[in-house]
Scaffold this motif. Sequence first.
Motif, mmCIF file in Angstrom:
data_model
loop_
_atom_site.group_PDB
_atom_site.id
_atom_site.type_symbol
_atom_site.label_atom_id
_atom_site.label_comp_id
_atom_site.label_asym_id
_atom_site.label_seq_id
_atom_site.Cartn_x
_atom_site.Cartn_y
_atom_site.Cartn_z
ATOM 1 N N VAL A 67 -52.557 78.560 -52.225
ATOM 2 C CA VAL A 67 -53.164 78.481 -53.563
ATOM 3 C C VAL A 67 -52.336 79.283 -54.561
ATOM 4 O O VAL A 67 -52.152 78.874 -55.715
ATOM 5 N N MET A 68 -51.795 80.411 -54.132
ATOM 6 C CA MET A 68 -50.991 81.221 -55.041
ATOM 7 C C MET A 68 -49.706 80.500 -55.443
ATOM 8 O O MET A 68 -49.318 80.511 -56.614
ATOM 9 N N PHE A 69 -49.049 79.823 -54.483
ATOM 10 C CA PHE A 69 -47.828 79.075 -54.811
ATOM 11 C C PHE A 69 -48.125 77.820 -55.627
ATOM 12 O O PHE A 69 -47.232 77.313 -56.318
ATOM 13 N N PHE A 70 -49.344 77.332 -55.563
ATOM 14 C CA PHE A 70 -49.709 76.163 -56.367
ATOM 15 C C PHE A 70 -49.743 76.498 -57.857
ATOM 16 O O PHE A 70 -49.523 75.614 -58.693
ATOM 17 N N ARG A 71 -49.999 77.753 -58.176
ATOM 18 C CA ARG A 71 -50.040 78.264 -59.551
ATOM 19 C C ARG A 71 -50.959 77.415 -60.435
ATOM 20 O O ARG A 71 -50.496 76.636 -61.263
ATOM 21 N N PRO A 72 -52.289 77.580 -60.273
ATOM 22 C CA PRO A 72 -53.221 76.757 -61.072
ATOM 23 C C PRO A 72 -53.065 76.964 -62.565
ATOM 24 O O PRO A 72 -53.280 76.032 -63.340
ATOM 25 N N TYR A 73 -52.687 78.159 -63.008
ATOM 26 C CA TYR A 73 -52.552 78.403 -64.447
ATOM 27 C C TYR A 73 -51.400 77.617 -65.059
ATOM 28 O O TYR A 73 -51.345 77.452 -66.276
ATOM 29 N N GLU A 74 -50.470 77.124 -64.202
ATOM 30 C CA GLU A 74 -49.408 76.246 -64.710
ATOM 31 C C GLU A 74 -49.782 74.775 -64.568
ATOM 32 O O GLU A 74 -49.374 73.951 -65.388
ATOM 33 N N GLN A 75 -50.564 74.455 -63.554
ATOM 34 C CA GLN A 75 -50.961 73.057 -63.342
ATOM 35 C C GLN A 75 -51.941 72.592 -64.426
ATOM 36 O O GLN A 75 -51.871 71.445 -64.874
ATOM 37 N N TRP A 76 -52.850 73.462 -64.817
ATOM 38 C CA TRP A 76 -53.837 73.134 -65.853
ATOM 39 C C TRP A 76 -53.754 74.189 -66.963
ATOM 40 O O TRP A 76 -54.668 74.975 -67.179
ATOM 41 N N ALA A 77 -52.675 74.160 -67.645
ATOM 42 C CA ALA A 77 -52.443 75.171 -68.682
ATOM 43 C C ALA A 77 -53.413 75.038 -69.850
ATOM 44 O O ALA A 77 -53.688 76.025 -70.552
ATOM 45 N N GLU A 78 -53.931 73.828 -70.084
ATOM 46 C CA GLU A 78 -54.847 73.643 -71.218
ATOM 47 C C GLU A 78 -56.178 74.359 -71.016
ATOM 48 O O GLU A 78 -56.946 74.545 -71.966
ATOM 49 N N LEU A 79 -56.494 74.776 -69.782
ATOM 50 C CA LEU A 79 -57.749 75.474 -69.512
ATOM 51 C C LEU A 79 -57.636 76.986 -69.648
ATOM 52 O O LEU A 79 -58.642 77.692 -69.500
ATOM 53 N N HIS A 80 -56.467 77.466 -69.943
ATOM 54 C CA HIS A 80 -56.246 78.906 -69.917
ATOM 55 C C HIS A 80 -57.093 79.629 -70.968
ATOM 56 O O HIS A 80 -57.678 80.696 -70.695
ATOM 57 N N ALA A 81 -57.176 79.084 -72.162
ATOM 58 C CA ALA A 81 -57.956 79.749 -73.218
ATOM 59 C C ALA A 81 -59.437 79.814 -72.856
ATOM 60 O O ALA A 81 -60.103 80.835 -73.064
ATOM 61 N N PHE A 82 -59.952 78.726 -72.295
ATOM 62 C CA PHE A 82 -61.367 78.712 -71.899
ATOM 63 C C PHE A 82 -61.626 79.683 -70.758
ATOM 64 O O PHE A 82 -62.643 80.404 -70.751
ATOM 65 N N VAL A 83 -60.746 79.734 -69.780
ATOM 66 C CA VAL A 83 -60.945 80.599 -68.621
ATOM 67 C C VAL A 83 -60.895 82.070 -69.022
ATOM 68 O O VAL A 83 -61.626 82.907 -68.471
ATOM 69 N N ASP A 84 -60.069 82.410 -70.011
ATOM 70 C CA ASP A 84 -60.004 83.802 -70.462
ATOM 71 C C ASP A 84 -61.341 84.284 -71.002
ATOM 72 O O ASP A 84 -61.686 85.475 -70.852
ATOM 73 N N TYR A 85 -62.100 83.402 -71.642
ATOM 74 C CA TYR A 85 -63.424 83.776 -72.134
ATOM 75 C C TYR A 85 -64.492 83.673 -71.041
ATOM 76 O O TYR A 85 -65.425 84.467 -71.002
ATOM 77 N N TYR A 86 -64.350 82.682 -70.184
ATOM 78 C CA TYR A 86 -65.371 82.480 -69.155
ATOM 79 C C TYR A 86 -65.384 83.613 -68.142
ATOM 80 O O TYR A 86 -66.448 83.965 -67.616
ATOM 81 N N VAL A 87 -64.247 84.208 -67.873
ATOM 82 C CA VAL A 87 -64.184 85.262 -66.867
ATOM 83 C C VAL A 87 -64.920 86.509 -67.321
ATOM 84 O O VAL A 87 -65.250 87.382 -66.503
ATOM 85 N N VAL A 88 -65.239 86.613 -68.629
ATOM 86 C CA VAL A 88 -66.002 87.764 -69.125
ATOM 87 C C VAL A 88 -67.404 87.790 -68.529
ATOM 88 O O VAL A 88 -68.036 88.846 -68.433
ATOM 89 N N LEU A 89 -67.913 86.626 -68.095
ATOM 90 C CA LEU A 89 -69.241 86.582 -67.476
ATOM 91 C C LEU A 89 -69.312 87.358 -66.165
ATOM 92 O O LEU A 89 -70.398 87.538 -65.624
ATOM 93 N N GLY A 90 -68.172 87.796 -65.662
ATOM 94 C CA GLY A 90 -68.165 88.605 -64.448
ATOM 95 C C GLY A 90 -67.842 90.059 -64.697
ATOM 96 O O GLY A 90 -67.872 90.855 -63.747
ATOM 97 N N GLN A 91 -67.543 90.444 -65.946
ATOM 98 C CA GLN A 91 -67.261 91.842 -66.243
ATOM 99 C C GLN A 91 -68.560 92.633 -66.311
ATOM 100 O O GLN A 91 -69.555 92.182 -66.884
ATOM 101 N N ARG A 92 -68.527 93.818 -65.742
ATOM 102 C CA ARG A 92 -69.761 94.576 -65.567
ATOM 103 C C ARG A 92 -70.376 95.043 -66.881
ATOM 104 O O ARG A 92 -71.594 94.991 -67.049
ATOM 105 N N GLY A 93 -69.558 95.491 -67.812
ATOM 106 C CA GLY A 93 -70.093 96.019 -69.062
ATOM 107 C C GLY A 93 -70.859 94.996 -69.887
ATOM 108 O O GLY A 93 -72.055 95.177 -70.158
ATOM 109 N N PRO A 94 -70.208 93.904 -70.320
ATOM 110 C CA PRO A 94 -70.937 92.922 -71.149
ATOM 111 C C PRO A 94 -72.128 92.284 -70.442
ATOM 112 O O PRO A 94 -73.191 92.116 -71.049
ATOM 113 N N THR A 95 -71.972 91.943 -69.166
ATOM 114 C CA THR A 95 -73.081 91.280 -68.469
ATOM 115 C C THR A 95 -74.255 92.232 -68.259
ATOM 116 O O THR A 95 -75.421 91.834 -68.391
ATOM 117 N N ALA A 96 -73.966 93.491 -67.950
ATOM 118 C CA ALA A 96 -75.049 94.451 -67.755
ATOM 119 C C ALA A 96 -75.832 94.673 -69.045
ATOM 120 O O ALA A 96 -77.061 94.810 -69.014
#
Length: 335
Positions: A67-96
Amino acid sequence: MRTERKTTRLDRVFARLDREPERPAHLDVPRMSRHRTVLFGSTLAFYVAIVWAVVITSWLVRLDWQVMFFRPYEQWAELHAFVDYYVVLGQRGPTAVMVAAWLGWRSWRQHTLRPLLALAVSLLLLNVTVGAAKYGMGRLGPHYATEIGSNEMWLGGSIFPSGHTANAVVTWGILAYLASTPWARRWLSALSAVTSLGVGLSTVYIGTHWLSDVLLGWVAGLLILLALPWFEPLIARAEDRIFDWRDHWRDRRGRTPLPAPAVATPVMLKPLTGREGSAAPEPVPASRPAGRPGAYLAPGPHSTRGERAPVTPAGSRRPPHGERHPRGNTPATRP
């Protein structure tokens, strides 16, 4: 004839936002049943199996490298902006903060501290268990890997299990744990599971975690939620203790000392009979003489005797005397 307006769904929603008059008599507190105990044991065995598969560098580690050699961030580069915001749902400060605001309203509405205390206990368990596993196994992430195909264990890292994934499972899963109806619990459980897995896959997409990190983080968060009923007696005792402190503080604050009443010194009055030229006071009749009607007072405000203007009687105040003549007249001729 006046007809009552039929309540709509929006009216019922706003009615549920109001505070209940008193604490509900029966709160649905999950118990550590036999089914839940079996599920907890199975999840714990799955946790140990993932750790063992990584330690022995099994097929799971080879899948991590693929999976690491597949480099998903290069295969689906158009999703990078969305994923940067979506991953905040797992950060402890904002979610808490978001979940604590919701559970704080629940606590205020139902006159109970259990939702906030359950969140605090779950986050404490998350920090202790996941933190100890991270620093105990010391696995390096994909960006800091040193040897292709190795498990990168005990090299000073702190990514195994995934903290983002475990935090998403706990913070969003606590809403399902505290749900008041079975229907809400099922839907919130499914929603929290999908959200937490999405957060974990987002970290794999960015390249900050291995796929096995995400699986172990998801299982670690699920273990905390399954173990929460064991801590319900502790939560109940803590709630009672906090309410006792609150009542004691209110009693001390409301118990203000009242000023002592002033004690008047008695004054001894002496009778006036001993003074010269003083007349004895006239006796006051105990009751009004029979046959004498009472005085009639006209309605309206009356002034006291001291406030009335003095009335001067007409004519002279001198007693009549045979030898005296009124002024202005010619005195009679004396013989």
